[in-house]
Design an enzyme around this catalytic site. Structure first.
Site, short mmCIF file in Angstrom:
data_model
loop_
_atom_site.label_atom_id
_atom_site.label_comp_id
_atom_site.label_asym_id
_atom_site.label_seq_id
_atom_site.Cartn_x
_atom_site.Cartn_y
_atom_site.Cartn_z
CD GLU A 1 -100.90 16.84 16.05
OE1 GLU A 1 -101.12 16.34 14.93
OE2 GLU A 1 -100.51 16.19 17.02
CG ASP B 1 -97.45 15.48 14.48
OD1 ASP B 1 -97.24 16.33 13.59
OD2 ASP B 1 -97.20 15.64 15.68
CG ASP C 1 -98.01 10.90 16.16
OD1 ASP C 1 -99.12 11.40 15.88
OD2 ASP C 1 -97.18 11.46 16.90
CG ASP D 1 -100.87 11.58 20.67
OD1 ASP D 1 -101.80 10.86 21.10
OD2 ASP D 1 -99.93 11.98 21.35
#
Ligand code: 1YM
Length: 665
Positions: A437, A516, A518, A520
Site C-alpha cells: 500500500e 499498514d 491499522d 485502513d
C-alpha cells in the site's frame, strides 16, 4: 376432506413406523446432530403450525426459548385432534407424536410445508427430546400429555376447559443426541422472519427468556413477499421511477387442471442501482437454494417479456441484439414463492424444485403479469430497459477489456506494469510478489527486498471494491490492471471459476498483501481479498495468497531493537508492557535501564532494513495464509461484507480487522 374439516375424526391418519430408528440414526431424519439439526427441531414443529395457517385456521405462532434451554411453540389453530384413533385406539394426539410420518391424509386442496424437504413430522422431535409436553385446546377442553425420548410418560388428561383452540408443544432437546443444545437467537430470528414474509398477515412472535430482560421480536407482514423485497432492498438505491412500487404478480393453474398439475405462483420484484442479483425462490415456504423449475420459468419469462416489450416500443431497434438474462437481472431483487400439492425436490441438497409443470406455470403467470405491468407503467418500463441496456453495454465493454488484458499478458514482460519492481529469478515456485500500500512503503520495500526472489508492486490508495462495480469498471481500473498483468494468470469470470484463468501462468507462488497495521490497512487488505475471491479464486484455493504481518512497536535498548507484533485478543498496551518487561534489563539499583519505544503507524515509517528484518525476510517474518475454509460460508460473508450493506461492512471490519490478520503460521 381432512384439512378443511375442523371436526376431524382422526380416521384418516396414515401410519408408517415406530420411533426407534430415529434415535438410532438421527442424521437420517434431521440431516445432522450439530446446531443445524438442533434448530431443525424447531422448524419441524413450526411447520405444523404454518400448515395450519396455510389451511386457514391459524393466525398466530409464538416461539419461546426458556431459561432451562427448552423451546415452546404455540399456535391458535384447531388443535391436534384428541379423540381416539379408530385403528390405534389411543388419542390421535399420541399417534401424531409417537408414530413416524403420521399426518393428515393427503389433501388435494391444501399445500403443506411439513412432509416437504426434510419434513419428517413432529414425532421425530419427540424421539429426540429428553422431555416433551403437548397441550391442546380443543372441543372446549384443555388436554395435556408428556413424553420422554419418544415414549409416553404421562397419558393424555383433560386438565381444564377453554373456549379457545390451539396447540402448544414444549420440548427439551436430548443432550445425549445433540452436539449442542443451545439455540441461537439469530438463527431463529432470521428463519421466523422469513416464514412471516412468506405467509402474509401471519403473526409470529419470538421470545428469548434466557436474557435478564426477555428479548421479543414480532413479525407480521401485510404485504407478504412485497415486504420481503422491500426488506432485501432496504439499504440499496432504487432506480428512479421505481422507488415506490414493487412489481407484484400472482396467478394459479387453471381450475380444470388435475391435482398433480395444480399450483399457485407469487412473485415480487424491484430493480436497484447496484450490480448484483438477489433472487430467492421458495416452494411451499421451503427455500430452494438450488433453484429449479419455478426459477427457470421465472428467468425465461423475465428475459423474453422485457425484450418483447422493448422491441414493440422500438426501444430496441431491429439491428440490435436481444438483451441477455444477465443484462435484465443486473440489480434485480426478487422473491418467487410457489405452492403446490406434492412438490418434488431434487439436487445435491434436495433444494431444487423438480416438479416440471411449475416451469410452464411460472413462465405463463410471470409473462402475463409482467407484460401487463410494463404496459401500465411506461416510465418504470423505460427505467428498467435503460438499466438492462447499460448492463449490456457494460458486458460488451468488459469483454473487450478482458481481451485487452489477456493480449497484454501474452506480450510478457513488455506488458508488465511500470510500477512493478520484478525479481530476477524466473521460477515461480521460488518467487514472491509483495502487494504494498502506498508509494513510500513501496520504496522501503524495494530497497529492503531480496532482489532475486522478491518482487514489489506498490498500489496507490484504496483499490476498487469489485463487489460494488461491474466487470467493466473493475477492469478499467489501473491498479487492477497492474495486479492482473503482474500476477499473469488472467481472471476467472466473476463467479470465481471458468473465464481465462490459468494457474500454471502464475508468475509467483506467494502473493503477499502487505498493508499498514491499522484500520485502513485492514480495509485495503479486505478489498484485495475480495478482488482475489471474485476474479482469482483458484489462487486462494491453491494457497498462493498471504497476508504479511508488520510489527506495531519497536523497543530500543542500547543498539538493539526488539519488535512487538500484534496478537488477537491482546491489547497493544499489554503487548508493549510485556515486551518492556522481557527485554529491558535492570541496572544495579534495580531500575529499568534506558530504552525508547517507537510506534510503527505505517510501513513507510520503517527504514528498508527494518522492514526487511521484521516483515519480509523469509527467515524471520510472520505470514498468514489466506484460505477459504468453507466455500459457501465465505461466499456469503464476502458478498455481505463487500456488497452494498454499508453498515454491516463497517461493523464487520471493526470486529475482524484485528483478528483476521494475526493468526501466525
Ligand atoms: C405447535 C405445533 O402441530 N398444530 C396443529 C397440528 C395439527 C392440526 C392443527 C390439525 C390438522 C388437521 C385437523 C388436519 C395436526 N393434526 C394432525 C392430524 N402445532 C401443531 N394444528 N385438525 C387439526 O390436517 O386435518 C397432524 S398435525 F394428523 F392429527 F390430523
Amino acid at each position: 376432506m381432512a384439512t378443511s374439516n375442523s371436526n376431524y375424526g382422526g380416521g384418516e391418519i396414515k401410519v408408517l413406523e415406530g420411533l426407534e430408528p430415529v434415535r438410532k440414526r438421527p442424521g437420517m431424519y434431521i440431516g445432522t446432530t450439530s446446531a443445524a439439526g438442533l434448530h431443525h427441531l424447531v422448524w419441524e414443529i413450526v411447520d405444523n403450525s404454518v400448515d395450519e395457517a396455510m389451511a386457514g385456521f391459524c393466525t398466530k405462532i409464538a416461539v419461546t426459548v426458556h431459561p432451562d434451554g427448552s423451546v415452546s411453540v404455540e399456535d391458535n389453530g384447531r388443535g391436534i385432534p384428541v379423540e381416539k384413533h379408530p385403528q390405534k385406539k389411543i388419542p390421535t394426539l399420541e399417534v401424531v407424536l409417537t408414530i413416524l410420518h403420521a399426518g393428515g391424509k393427503f389433501d388435494n386442496a391444501a399445500y403443506k410445508v411439513s412432509g416437504g424437504l426434510h419434513g419428517v413430522g413432529i414425532s421425530v422431535v419427540n424421539a429426540l427430546s429428553s422431555r416433551l409436553v403437548a397441550t391442546v385446546k380443543r372441543d372446549g377442553g384443555i388436554y395435556q400429555m408428556e413424553f420422554s425420548r419418544g415414549k409416553v410418560t404421562s397419558k393424555m388428561k383433560k386438565i381444564g376447559s377453554s373456549k379457545a383452540t390451539g396447540t402448544t408443544v414444549t420440548f427439551w432437546p436430548d443432550e445425549t443426541i445433540f452436539e449442542t443444545t443451545s439455540f441461537s437467537y439469530d438463527t431463529l430470528h432470521d428463519r421466523l422472519q422469513e416464514t412471516a414474509f412468506l405467509n402474509k398477515n401471519l403473526k409470529i412472535v419470538l421470545t428469548d427468556e434466557r436474557e435478564l430482560t426477555p428479548r421479543v421480536d414480532e413479525f407480521c407482514y401485510s404485504g407478504g413477499i412485497i415486504d420481503f423485497v422491500k426488506f432485501l432492498n432496504a439499504e440499496k438505491t432504487i432506480l428512479p421511477n421505481c422507488q415506490r412500487s414493487i412489481v407484484y404478480i400472482e396467478g394459479s393453474s387453471d381450475p380444470g387442471e388435475p391435482v398433480h398439475r395444480k399450483g399457485d405462483v407469487e412473485v415480487a420484484l424491484q430493480w436497484n442501482a447496484g450490480y448484483s442479483e438477489t433472487v430467492m425462490s421458495f416452494a411451499n415456504d421451503i427455500y430452494t437454494e438450488e433453484g429449479g423449475m419455478h426459477l427457470e420459468g421465472f428467468r425465461t419469462a423475465l428475459t423474453k417479456t422485457i425484450n418483447d416489450y422493448a422491441r414493440s416500443k422500438k426501444l430496441l431497434k431491429d439491428k440490435d441484439p436481444n438483451l441477455t438474462g444477465d443484462d435484465v437481472r443486473e440489480g434485480l431483487t426478487a422473491v418467487i414463492s410457489v405452492k403446490l400439492p406434492d412438490p418434488q425436490f431434487e439436487g445435491q441438497t434436495k433444494s431444487k424444485l423438480g416438479s416440471s409443470y411449475m416451469r410452464s406455470l411460472t413462465n405463463r403467470v410471470v409473462s402475463q403479469g409482467l407484460s401487463d405491468y410494463l404496459e401500465e407503467h411506461p416510465n418504470q418500463a423505460k427505467e428498467i430497459f435503460k438499466k438492462a441496456s447499460s448492463a449490456a453495454r457494460g458486458r460488451l465493454a468488459a469483454q473487450k477489456a478482458r481481451q485487452a488484458t489477456r493480449r497484454k499478458g501474452l506480450l510478457e514482460s513488455a506488458a508488465l506494469p511500470g510500477k512493478l519492481a520484478d525479481c530476477s529469478v524466473r521460477d515461480p515456485s521460488m518467487t514472491e510478489l509483495f502487494i504494498v500500500e502506498g508509494d513510500s512503503a513501496g520504496g522501503s520495500a524495494k530497497d529492503g527486498r531480496r532482489r532475486d526472489i522478491q518482487a514489489i508492486l506498490p498500489l496507490r490508495g484504496k483499490i476498487l471494491n469489485v463487489e460494488r462495480v461491474g466487470d467493466h469498471r473493475a477492469f478499467s481500473s489501473e491498479s487492477i490492471q497492474s495486479l492482473i498483468t503482474a500476477i499473469g494468470t488472467g481472471v476467472t469470470n466473476n463467479t470465481g471459476d471458468g473465464g481465462d484463468f490459468d494457474i500454471t501462468k502464475a508468475r509467483y507462488h506467494k502473493i503477499i498483501i502487505m498493508t499498514d497495521a491499522d484500520v485502513d490497512g485492514a480495509h485495503i487488505r479486505i478489498l484485495l481479498m475480495t478482488f482475489f475471491y471474485k476474479y482469482m479464486r483458484p489462487l486462494i484455493d491453491a494457497g498462493y495468497v498471504y497476508s504479511a504481518c508488520p510489527p506495531i512497536f519497536g523497543v530500543k535498548v542500547g543498539k538493539r531493537v526488539h519488535y512487538v507484533y500484534p496478537a488477537s485478543k491482546t491489547s497493544e498496551e499489554t503487548l508493549l508492557a510485556r515486551a518492556i518487561d522481557k527485554h529491558v534489563p535492570l541496572d544495579a539499583e534495580g531500575k529499568k535501564r534506558k530504552y525508547s519505544v517507537q510506534r510503527y503507524k505505517g510501513l513507510g515509517e520503517m527504514d528498508p532494513q527494518q522492514l526487511a528484518d521484521t516483515t519480509m525476510d523469509p527467515k524471520t517474518r510472520i505470514l498468514q495464509r489466506i484460505t477459504i475454509e468453507d466455500g459457501q460460508k465465505a461466499a456469503l460473508s464476502v458478498s455481505r461484507l463487500m456488497g452494498t450493506q454499508v453498515e454491516y461492512r463497517r461493523d464487520y471490519i471493526e470486529r475482524h480487522a484485528k483478528d483476521a490478520r494475526f493468526l501466525d503460521i
